[in-house]
Structures are given as C-alpha cells and as structure tokens.
Design a protein around this motif. Sequence first.
Motif, PDB file in Angstrom:
ATOM      1  N   LEU A   1      70.491  53.863  27.573  1.00 22.51           N
ATOM      2  CA  LEU A   1      70.330  54.899  28.564  1.00 22.51           C
ATOM      3  C   LEU A   1      71.102  56.278  28.070  1.00 22.51           C
ATOM      4  N   LEU A   2      72.331  55.840  27.635  1.00 26.77           N
ATOM      5  CA  LEU A   2      72.979  56.954  27.110  1.00 26.77           C
ATOM      6  C   LEU A   2      72.171  57.887  26.005  1.00 26.77           C
ATOM      7  N   MET A   3      71.401  57.034  25.029  1.00 28.61           N
ATOM      8  CA  MET A   3      70.767  57.654  23.934  1.00 28.61           C
ATOM      9  C   MET A   3      69.545  58.248  24.334  1.00 28.61           C
TER      10      MET A   3
ATOM     11  N   LEU B   1      80.285  59.191  30.117  1.00 26.41           N
ATOM     12  CA  LEU B   1      79.391  60.244  29.125  1.00 26.41           C
ATOM     13  C   LEU B   1      77.908  60.272  29.453  1.00 26.41           C
ATOM     14  N   VAL B   2      77.350  59.308  30.189  1.00 25.46           N
ATOM     15  CA  VAL B   2      76.020  59.419  30.957  1.00 25.46           C
ATOM     16  C   VAL B   2      76.097  60.523  32.083  1.00 25.46           C
TER      17      VAL B   2
ATOM     18  N   SER C   1      87.230  62.132  30.974  1.00 24.86           N
ATOM     19  CA  SER C   1      87.050  60.796  31.425  1.00 24.86           C
ATOM     20  C   SER C   1      86.501  59.791  30.474  1.00 24.86           C
ATOM     21  N   PHE C   2      85.609  60.241  29.812  1.00 23.32           N
ATOM     22  CA  PHE C   2      84.946  59.390  29.049  1.00 23.32           C
ATOM     23  C   PHE C   2      86.070  59.203  27.837  1.00 23.32           C
TER      24      PHE C   2
ATOM     25  N   ARG D   1      78.182  62.942  32.192  1.00 29.61           N
ATOM     26  CA  ARG D   1      78.481  64.399  31.836  1.00 29.61           C
ATOM     27  C   ARG D   1      76.849  64.759  31.556  1.00 29.61           C
ATOM     28  N   ILE D   2      76.147  64.081  30.598  1.00 33.63           N
ATOM     29  CA  ILE D   2      74.864  64.597  30.245  1.00 33.63           C
ATOM     30  C   ILE D   2      73.993  64.664  31.295  1.00 33.63           C
ATOM     31  N   THR D   3      73.692  63.933  32.448  1.00 31.20           N
ATOM     32  CA  THR D   3      73.047  64.015  33.517  1.00 31.20           C
ATOM     33  C   THR D   3      73.353  65.394  34.416  1.00 31.20           C
ATOM     34  N   VAL D   4      74.489  65.576  34.640  1.00 30.10           N
ATOM     35  CA  VAL D   4      74.725  66.699  35.404  1.00 30.10           C
ATOM     36  C   VAL D   4      74.519  68.125  34.931  1.00 30.10           C
TER      37      VAL D   4
END
Length: 248
Positions: A162-164, A102-103, A58-59, A105-108
């Motif tokens: 937040l992403l980084m 993308l955030v 999706s990203f 994706r990392i969080t899950v």
Amino acid sequence: MQIGKFLGALTLVLSLFFLGLQFKGLEVEAAGVRALTIVMLTALYVIRIKNRHPLFLSFLIVFVLAEVFNYFTWVVDLDIAEEIDYYYYIGNTLYILSYLFLVARITVGMNMKRIVVKFPIQIVLLFVLSLFFVYFVSDTAKKEFNTNEYYLELFYNAVIMLLMALALINYMSKDDKKSMNLLLGTICIMFSEVIQLAYFYIAEFNLLNVLCSLFLVFAFLFFYLQSRLENRQIVDYSQQDVDIPVSD
C-alpha cells in the motif's frame, strides 16, 4: 548549523560502518549500529528541517523504537515461554505502525478525488498487482509461520505494498523531485523487506542480508532528501489544477 553537518557526516560514517558489519556477518553489532544510525538520522531531520511534518516525524520515531527493540532482542535474553514469540509480534507491530504513519503522510498530501478521476485504470492495475504481490510474498514463507504469525505477515506485506502504491500514485499526480524521492525511498523499503524475508525463511546467504541493509540505507537517504525539498515544480499540461507547495 555546525551540529547539523556533524550529524550528517556521522550518519554517513555509521551507514558505511553498518554495511561493513553486515558484510562481515556480524549481525548483533550491525543491529546496534543500524539502530544508532536511524537515531542520528532522526536527530538530523529534527535539527535541519524547519517545516517538520508530524506524520513523517512520527514515522521516524516509531521506526527508531522498532530498531532499538530489534537490537534489544539480540542482546537481552528474557525468560519468556517459547509458545508465543512476543519479540516477533512486538517488533513487527512497531514496524507496521511506522509504515502506517508514512502511509498517512503521503495520503494527506493527495487530492484523492482528482486522482481517482485522473488515473482510474492505473489504480485498478495497481490494486490487482498489489493483491498478487502480497499473496505471493506471504505464501512463499507460509510454512514457517503459525496461523497468527501468517496473518500478521500478510498484513505487514499489505502495508508495504500500500505504501509503495500510494507513493507511485502520488508521483504520477505531482510529478516533481520531492514525490520522486519519496517513491524511490518506498521502492527501496519494499526491496529491503522482500530480501529480508528471503534471507530469514528461504536461504540464509549473507549477500542477501547485505543487499537488504543496502536498500534500507538508500531508502532513508531518499526519505531525507525529499524532506529537504520545500517547493514543488509542477508539470500540469491541462492547467486546470492548482497545487500548493508542501514540505516536511
């Protein structure tokens, strides 16, 4: 697959061609090649990666839409009232949405409870540094925006930071090649966005534009490399936690 190798070679050639156009200052042509490159990279991801993660896909898809729209703004001149810059709002909203995927994706893939217990001081320091970064970067070009544009820019920068921050915490937690490539990709995204802000609103030096593009190319290179890693090599000295290999 042969088509995968062909797309990989084509993506590499397009990336180099894109950087060359930016170096020559041909921004319209570069925007078109950049959009095509991201499309090819997304196709390469779909073809070559078997275990595709829906959030990462999706990203890529939303980022492609943002890039195509960005090129559209260069070549199509619509008769729109100048009081509101619709191109600015739509384009930035698409980029923000892509980064939020993308955030997510990392969080899950993170055990937030364990991470908060394990890295409380690091998280607090990252939070403070993130606030400083977002305020400083957004305030640098504040005079160039109206109120609504400034708040959108503020939110945009907050999402980037937040992403980084999440990518860094993710790497500290997992300590593997996959999370390292993801972190390097997000760092490159951050540098690309900051340099682009400087190019648009502080000093229009072509070198800044080239550096912005270079970091973007490296960002997607690292993102693609991390997506190919299926098995993580965990370094866990406490031997108290069991991590499950994940893939994109």
